[in-house]
Structures are given as structure tokens and as C-alpha cells.
Design an enzyme around this catalytic site. Sequence first.
Site, PDB file in Angstrom:
ATOM      1  N   GLN A 111      -9.719   8.899 -22.974  1.00 20.61           N
ATOM      2  CA  GLN A 111      -9.556   7.918 -24.160  1.00 20.61           C
ATOM      3  C   GLN A 111     -10.111   8.945 -25.374  1.00 20.61           C
ATOM      4  O   GLN A 111     -11.241   9.678 -25.071  1.00 20.61           O
ATOM      5  CB  GLN A 111     -10.033   6.831 -24.213  1.00 20.61           C
ATOM      6  CG  GLN A 111      -9.842   5.957 -25.706  1.00 20.61           C
ATOM      7  CD  GLN A 111     -10.117   4.472 -25.347  1.00 20.61           C
ATOM      8  OE1 GLN A 111     -10.717   4.183 -24.235  1.00 20.61           O
ATOM      9  NE2 GLN A 111      -9.832   3.825 -26.320  1.00 20.61           N
ATOM     10  N   SER A 119       0.735  -1.019  -0.201  1.00 23.27           N
ATOM     11  CA  SER A 119       0.117   0.038  -0.152  1.00 23.27           C
ATOM     12  C   SER A 119       0.776   1.305  -0.185  1.00 23.27           C
ATOM     13  O   SER A 119       0.481   2.239  -0.518  1.00 23.27           O
ATOM     14  CB  SER A 119      -1.105   0.024   1.303  1.00 23.27           C
ATOM     15  OG  SER A 119      -0.153  -0.188   2.350  1.00 23.27           O
ATOM     16  N   HIS A 134      -8.242  -2.920 -16.353  1.00 23.40           N
ATOM     17  CA  HIS A 134      -7.387  -2.539 -14.936  1.00 23.40           C
ATOM     18  C   HIS A 134      -8.264  -1.496 -13.998  1.00 23.40           C
ATOM     19  O   HIS A 134      -8.142  -0.200 -14.467  1.00 23.40           O
ATOM     20  CB  HIS A 134      -6.086  -2.550 -15.476  1.00 23.40           C
ATOM     21  CG  HIS A 134      -5.444  -3.562 -15.756  1.00 23.40           C
ATOM     22  ND1 HIS A 134      -4.749  -4.364 -15.118  1.00 23.40           N
ATOM     23  CD2 HIS A 134      -5.309  -3.999 -17.124  1.00 23.40           C
ATOM     24  CE1 HIS A 134      -4.354  -5.756 -15.651  1.00 23.40           C
ATOM     25  NE2 HIS A 134      -4.595  -5.448 -17.050  1.00 23.40           N
ATOM     26  N   ARG A 135      -8.618  -1.752 -13.077  1.00 24.13           N
ATOM     27  CA  ARG A 135      -9.654  -1.071 -12.203  1.00 24.13           C
ATOM     28  C   ARG A 135      -9.113   0.079 -11.612  1.00 24.13           C
ATOM     29  O   ARG A 135      -9.776   0.920 -10.896  1.00 24.13           O
ATOM     30  CB  ARG A 135     -10.871  -1.812 -11.560  1.00 24.13           C
ATOM     31  CG  ARG A 135     -11.646  -2.517 -12.711  1.00 24.13           C
ATOM     32  CD  ARG A 135     -12.365  -3.751 -11.622  1.00 24.13           C
ATOM     33  NE  ARG A 135     -11.320  -4.936 -11.681  1.00 24.13           N
ATOM     34  CZ  ARG A 135     -11.661  -6.088 -11.229  1.00 24.13           C
ATOM     35  NH1 ARG A 135     -12.685  -6.076 -10.793  1.00 24.13           N
ATOM     36  NH2 ARG A 135     -10.680  -7.071 -10.975  1.00 24.13           N
ATOM     37  N   ARG A 164       1.893   0.698  -7.337  1.00 27.81           N
ATOM     38  CA  ARG A 164       1.391  -0.607  -6.978  1.00 27.81           C
ATOM     39  C   ARG A 164       0.330  -1.216  -8.075  1.00 27.81           C
ATOM     40  O   ARG A 164       0.907  -2.120  -8.650  1.00 27.81           O
ATOM     41  CB  ARG A 164       0.363  -0.613  -5.724  1.00 27.81           C
ATOM     42  CG  ARG A 164      -0.137  -1.920  -5.501  1.00 27.81           C
ATOM     43  CD  ARG A 164      -1.175  -1.921  -4.265  1.00 27.81           C
ATOM     44  NE  ARG A 164      -1.049  -3.303  -3.696  1.00 27.81           N
ATOM     45  CZ  ARG A 164      -1.832  -3.580  -2.615  1.00 27.81           C
ATOM     46  NH1 ARG A 164      -2.279  -2.714  -1.833  1.00 27.81           N
ATOM     47  NH2 ARG A 164      -1.888  -4.781  -2.159  1.00 27.81           N
ATOM     48  N   SER A 205     -12.341  10.439 -28.239  1.00 24.45           N
ATOM     49  CA  SER A 205     -13.715  10.075 -28.462  1.00 24.45           C
ATOM     50  C   SER A 205     -13.685   9.758 -29.883  1.00 24.45           C
ATOM     51  O   SER A 205     -13.305  10.281 -30.764  1.00 24.45           O
ATOM     52  CB  SER A 205     -14.537  11.169 -28.152  1.00 24.45           C
ATOM     53  OG  SER A 205     -15.754  11.089 -28.610  1.00 24.45           O
ATOM     54  N   ARG A 249       0.500  -8.177 -17.581  1.00 25.69           N
ATOM     55  CA  ARG A 249       0.645  -7.814 -19.077  1.00 25.69           C
ATOM     56  C   ARG A 249       2.112  -7.910 -19.835  1.00 25.69           C
ATOM     57  O   ARG A 249       2.020  -7.783 -21.041  1.00 25.69           O
ATOM     58  CB  ARG A 249      -0.070  -6.478 -19.353  1.00 25.69           C
ATOM     59  CG  ARG A 249      -1.491  -6.175 -18.968  1.00 25.69           C
ATOM     60  CD  ARG A 249      -2.329  -7.342 -19.462  1.00 25.69           C
ATOM     61  NE  ARG A 249      -3.686  -6.960 -19.147  1.00 25.69           N
ATOM     62  CZ  ARG A 249      -4.979  -7.958 -19.553  1.00 25.69           C
ATOM     63  NH1 ARG A 249      -4.564  -8.582 -20.446  1.00 25.69           N
ATOM     64  NH2 ARG A 249      -6.081  -7.363 -19.256  1.00 25.69           N
ATOM     65  N   ARG A 255     -16.851   9.818 -31.091  1.00 23.43           N
ATOM     66  CA  ARG A 255     -17.951  10.843 -31.466  1.00 23.43           C
ATOM     67  C   ARG A 255     -17.451  11.963 -31.873  1.00 23.43           C
ATOM     68  O   ARG A 255     -18.082  12.635 -32.919  1.00 23.43           O
ATOM     69  CB  ARG A 255     -18.876  10.801 -30.350  1.00 23.43           C
ATOM     70  CG  ARG A 255     -19.334   9.307 -29.922  1.00 23.43           C
ATOM     71  CD  ARG A 255     -20.262   9.402 -28.510  1.00 23.43           C
ATOM     72  NE  ARG A 255     -21.505   9.877 -28.724  1.00 23.43           N
ATOM     73  CZ  ARG A 255     -22.130  11.102 -27.963  1.00 23.43           C
ATOM     74  NH1 ARG A 255     -21.403  11.390 -26.860  1.00 23.43           N
ATOM     75  NH2 ARG A 255     -23.246  11.625 -28.231  1.00 23.43           N
TER      76      ARG A 255
HETATM   77  C1  LIG Z   1      -3.448 -13.427 -20.209  1.00 21.79           C
HETATM   78  C2  LIG Z   1      -4.759 -12.819 -19.782  1.00 21.79           C
HETATM   79  C3  LIG Z   1      -5.912 -13.391 -20.360  1.00 21.79           C
HETATM   80  C4  LIG Z   1      -7.314 -12.857 -20.048  1.00 21.79           C
HETATM   81  N1  LIG Z   1      -8.165 -13.273 -20.674  1.00 21.79           N
HETATM   82  C5  LIG Z   1      -9.479 -12.658 -20.186  1.00 21.79           C
HETATM   83  C6  LIG Z   1     -10.833 -13.255 -20.953  1.00 21.79           C
HETATM   84  O1  LIG Z   1     -10.694 -14.290 -21.592  1.00 21.79           O
HETATM   85  N2  LIG Z   1     -12.004 -12.739 -20.575  1.00 21.79           N
HETATM   86  C7  LIG Z   1     -11.987 -11.716 -19.842  1.00 21.79           C
HETATM   87  O2  LIG Z   1     -13.326 -11.242 -19.614  1.00 21.79           O
HETATM   88  N3  LIG Z   1     -11.115 -11.148 -19.419  1.00 21.79           N
HETATM   89  C8  LIG Z   1      -9.374 -11.647 -19.534  1.00 21.79           C
HETATM   90  N4  LIG Z   1      -8.527 -11.267 -18.726  1.00 21.79           N
HETATM   91  C9  LIG Z   1      -8.699  -9.948 -18.080  1.00 21.79           C
HETATM   92  C10 LIG Z   1      -8.588 -10.591 -16.575  1.00 21.79           C
HETATM   93  O3  LIG Z   1      -9.577 -11.249 -16.135  1.00 21.79           O
HETATM   94  C11 LIG Z   1      -8.686  -9.230 -15.867  1.00 21.79           C
HETATM   95  O4  LIG Z   1      -9.779  -8.410 -15.789  1.00 21.79           O
HETATM   96  C12 LIG Z   1      -7.668  -8.131 -16.069  1.00 21.79           C
HETATM   97  O5  LIG Z   1      -6.322  -8.539 -16.399  1.00 21.79           O
HETATM   98  C13 LIG Z   1      -7.528  -7.060 -15.002  1.00 21.79           C
HETATM   99  O6  LIG Z   1      -6.754  -7.693 -13.981  1.00 21.79           O
HETATM  100  P1  LIG Z   1      -7.201  -7.698 -12.428  1.00 21.79           P
HETATM  101  O7  LIG Z   1      -8.725  -7.961 -12.278  1.00 21.79           O
HETATM  102  O8  LIG Z   1      -6.168  -8.534 -11.514  1.00 21.79           O
HETATM  103  O9  LIG Z   1      -6.640  -6.280 -12.101  1.00 21.79           O
HETATM  104  P2  LIG Z   1      -7.087  -4.822 -11.604  1.00 21.79           P
HETATM  105  O10 LIG Z   1      -8.421  -4.510 -12.085  1.00 21.79           O
HETATM  106  O11 LIG Z   1      -6.059  -4.254 -12.232  1.00 21.79           O
HETATM  107  O12 LIG Z   1      -7.161  -5.139 -10.069  1.00 21.79           O
HETATM  108  C14 LIG Z   1      -5.802  -5.087  -9.213  1.00 21.79           C
HETATM  109  C15 LIG Z   1      -6.235  -6.187  -8.125  1.00 21.79           C
HETATM  110  O13 LIG Z   1      -7.156  -5.469  -7.401  1.00 21.79           O
HETATM  111  C16 LIG Z   1      -8.008  -6.342  -6.691  1.00 21.79           C
HETATM  112  N5  LIG Z   1      -9.299  -6.193  -7.184  1.00 21.79           N
HETATM  113  C17 LIG Z   1      -9.757  -5.344  -8.081  1.00 21.79           C
HETATM  114  N6  LIG Z   1     -11.015  -5.120  -8.151  1.00 21.79           N
HETATM  115  C18 LIG Z   1     -11.421  -6.062  -7.223  1.00 21.79           C
HETATM  116  C19 LIG Z   1     -12.761  -6.493  -6.757  1.00 21.79           C
HETATM  117  N7  LIG Z   1     -13.940  -6.192  -7.526  1.00 21.79           N
HETATM  118  N8  LIG Z   1     -12.859  -7.586  -6.010  1.00 21.79           N
HETATM  119  C20 LIG Z   1     -12.045  -7.820  -5.401  1.00 21.79           C
HETATM  120  N9  LIG Z   1     -10.514  -7.649  -5.725  1.00 21.79           N
HETATM  121  C21 LIG Z   1     -10.306  -6.708  -6.645  1.00 21.79           C
HETATM  122  C22 LIG Z   1      -7.371  -7.613  -7.091  1.00 21.79           C
HETATM  123  O14 LIG Z   1      -6.644  -8.430  -6.264  1.00 21.79           O
HETATM  124  C23 LIG Z   1      -7.101  -7.351  -8.404  1.00 21.79           C
HETATM  125  O15 LIG Z   1      -5.874  -8.329  -8.983  1.00 21.79           O
HETATM  126  C24 LIG Z   1      -7.291 -11.795 -19.218  1.00 21.79           C
HETATM  127  C25 LIG Z   1      -6.245 -11.155 -18.751  1.00 21.79           C
HETATM  128  C26 LIG Z   1      -5.069 -11.819 -18.937  1.00 21.79           C
HETATM  129  C27 LIG Z   1      -3.594 -11.335 -18.503  1.00 21.79           C
END
Ligand SMILES: Cc1cc2nc3c(=O)[nH]c(=O)nc-3n(C[C@H](O)[C@H](O)[C@H](O)COP(=O)(O)OP(=O)(O)OC[C@H]3O[C@@H](n4cnc5c(N)ncnc54)[C@H](O)[C@@H]3O)c2cc1C
Length: 247
Positions: free
Chosen positions: A101, A69, A94-95, A188, A103, A197, A105
Site C-alpha cells: 500500500q 483448497s 482479510h488475512r 478461494r 506510504s 464484500r 510517510r
Molecule cells: C458487513 C460487515 C460488517 C463488519 N463489521 C465489522 C465491525 O463492526 N467491526 C470489526 O472489527 N469488523 C467488522 N467486519 C470485519 C469482519 O469481522 C472480518 O474481519 C472481515 O470481514 C474479514 O473476514 P474473515 O475474517 O471471514 O476473512 P479472512 O480474514 O479473509 O479469512 C477467511 C476465512 O479464513 C478463516 N480464518 C482466517 N483467520 C482465522 C483465524 N485466526 N482463526 C480461525 N479461522 C480463521 C475463517 O474461516 C475466515 O472466514 C465486518 C465485515 C462485514 C462483511
Amino acid sequence: MILREPTVQLVAFTQFQTVPSIAWQTDSDRPAEQLVEFAGRMCYQSWNNPSGRTNQEYITNLLRQGHLSVLEHAQASFAISGISRSCSHELVRHRHFSFSQMSQRYVAEEEANFVEPERIANNPQAHAIFVAAVEKSREAYEELVKLLGEELEGWPDRRERRLIARQSARAVLPNATETRLVMTGNFRAWRHFLRLRGSRAAEGEIRRLALAIHRELVRLSPACFGDFQRVEQPDGVIELVTSLTAD
Ligand SMILES: Cc1cc2nc3c(=O)[nH]c(=O)nc-3n(C[C@H](O)[C@H](O)[C@H](O)COP(=O)(O)OP(=O)(O)OC[C@H]3O[C@@H](n4cnc5c(N)ncnc54)[C@H](O)[C@@H]3O)c2cc1C
């Protein structure tokens, strides 16, 4: 224009200001590294550093312990272009990042660039199919904008008329259409992004983007990103590898 490599420019990063009431010194002259160490030391009020740890050693220890953190205080923003809409779709999953981004439109796509996947670019026959397909999509987009614009002739607001035409016509643009964006995140989040990635499991375009971002991040902070190594696999794929499993 056909594009094959992303363009990544660091546009903003954390500044750090010392607190006059806290007597503490670090050997790093990089603001982000100073801030991370400062925040870590705040947790234990360990301003004296009797063991003489360098900033690099201090941050490596945080990474090893998973005390992550602390890394969230440091931020970096990148201007990214030359990536496809399919790549940006993966990015926005990645949330913990903020995105602004281009547009489709408000910005006309008649002169859109297209991002060609490496495997297609390396195969002359596949390349010809790709070029013909994106050109056809671009022409269809142009025709639709014109047609829908004519249909909306007399619409009171000219700007709105263009928006309505573009937002419908963009449906025919391919995944390969170039997009541009600004992406901001804390260290982080960037580490997590690089681990997922930069891996060979990731799709080629986003992996090359991760490599380009890593190049910038490691210049900004070797202590926070230097553990990621660029490793070339026997098949030529370059991936980012770190021995620190926590992210
Ligand atoms: C090789 C590869 C293949 C993939 N294939 C697919 C696919 O076929 N279909 C598809 O839909 N997506 C796919 N993804 C996307 C993947 O499922 C994730 O949405 C994306 O990689 C973002 O990663 P994340 O959720 O770990 O990270 P982030 O959104 O960057 O979040 C980072 C971390 O925060 C925590 N976190 C964030 N939000 C929450 C939450 N709501 N609850 C609990 N913990 C949370 C988790 O520990 C998470 O790892 C793929 C990704 C990769 C790398």
C-alpha cells in the site's frame, strides 16, 4: 480531486504448464482453470475423464462439494486506486491476501485526492460540507508539514526530516483520503471476499470495489467466479449473489 469510483486493474495471474509425464486434456484454455482442474485431478489421479466432464463442470462440482483448497493454487493480483483509507482498512482485515500500500510517510499528501461517498455526492448540501471539510484537512496537513519541517531544520538527514514531518502531519487527513495498493490473493480467498464484500450488508464503497474485482475475475475464470450473479435490488443496490454457500 474528488473521486467516486475505484479503479481496478488486473496486473498478474497464474500461469500453467503441462506435465509431459501426465497424459491429460482439458477443454479450458485459461491457465488458472487448467491449474485448478489439474490439482483436483491430482487428488484422485483421475486423468482419464471417462464421463467427458468439461472444465466448467469439474470446477462447479468442486465448488458444490466445498473441495475449496484446490482453488488456492490459482492467484490474481490487482492494482487498486481511487479507494479511501477507510475502505483499505476494511480490505486489510482479510488475512489471506498480500498487500503493498502507498506510504503516507514516503509519499507527500499535499495533492491528495479524496473519495466521496455516494450518498454525500448525491446531496448538494452534504457535498458542499464534504468538500469544505477535506479541503480544510488538506490545508492543515500542508501547514503542519511546513511547520514541523521548519522545527526540524538542521536535522542531519533531509529525507528523514520529511518523513518525520509527514508521519505526524498525516494525523489530520480524513478517512476519505485516497490510497493505492496492490492486492494479491488466491481464488478461494477472492471467493470469500466477494461473498462478504459483494453483499448488500457491506459498506457501499467496498461493495462497488468487490463488483469491479468480480468483473475482472469472471473474465479471468468464468468457471471459478461465474456463479456470482450481479443482482439489482429494488432500491438500486447491486449485490453479488451465489447459490453456492461454501466459500
Ligand atoms: C458487513 C460487515 C460488517 C463488519 N463489521 C465489522 C465491525 O463492526 N467491526 C470489526 O472489527 N469488523 C467488522 N467486519 C470485519 C469482519 O469481522 C472480518 O474481519 C472481515 O470481514 C474479514 O473476514 P474473515 O475474517 O471471514 O476473512 P479472512 O480474514 O479473509 O479469512 C477467511 C476465512 O479464513 C478463516 N480464518 C482466517 N483467520 C482465522 C483465524 N485466526 N482463526 C480461525 N479461522 C480463521 C475463517 O474461516 C475466515 O472466514 C465486518 C465485515 C462485514 C462483511
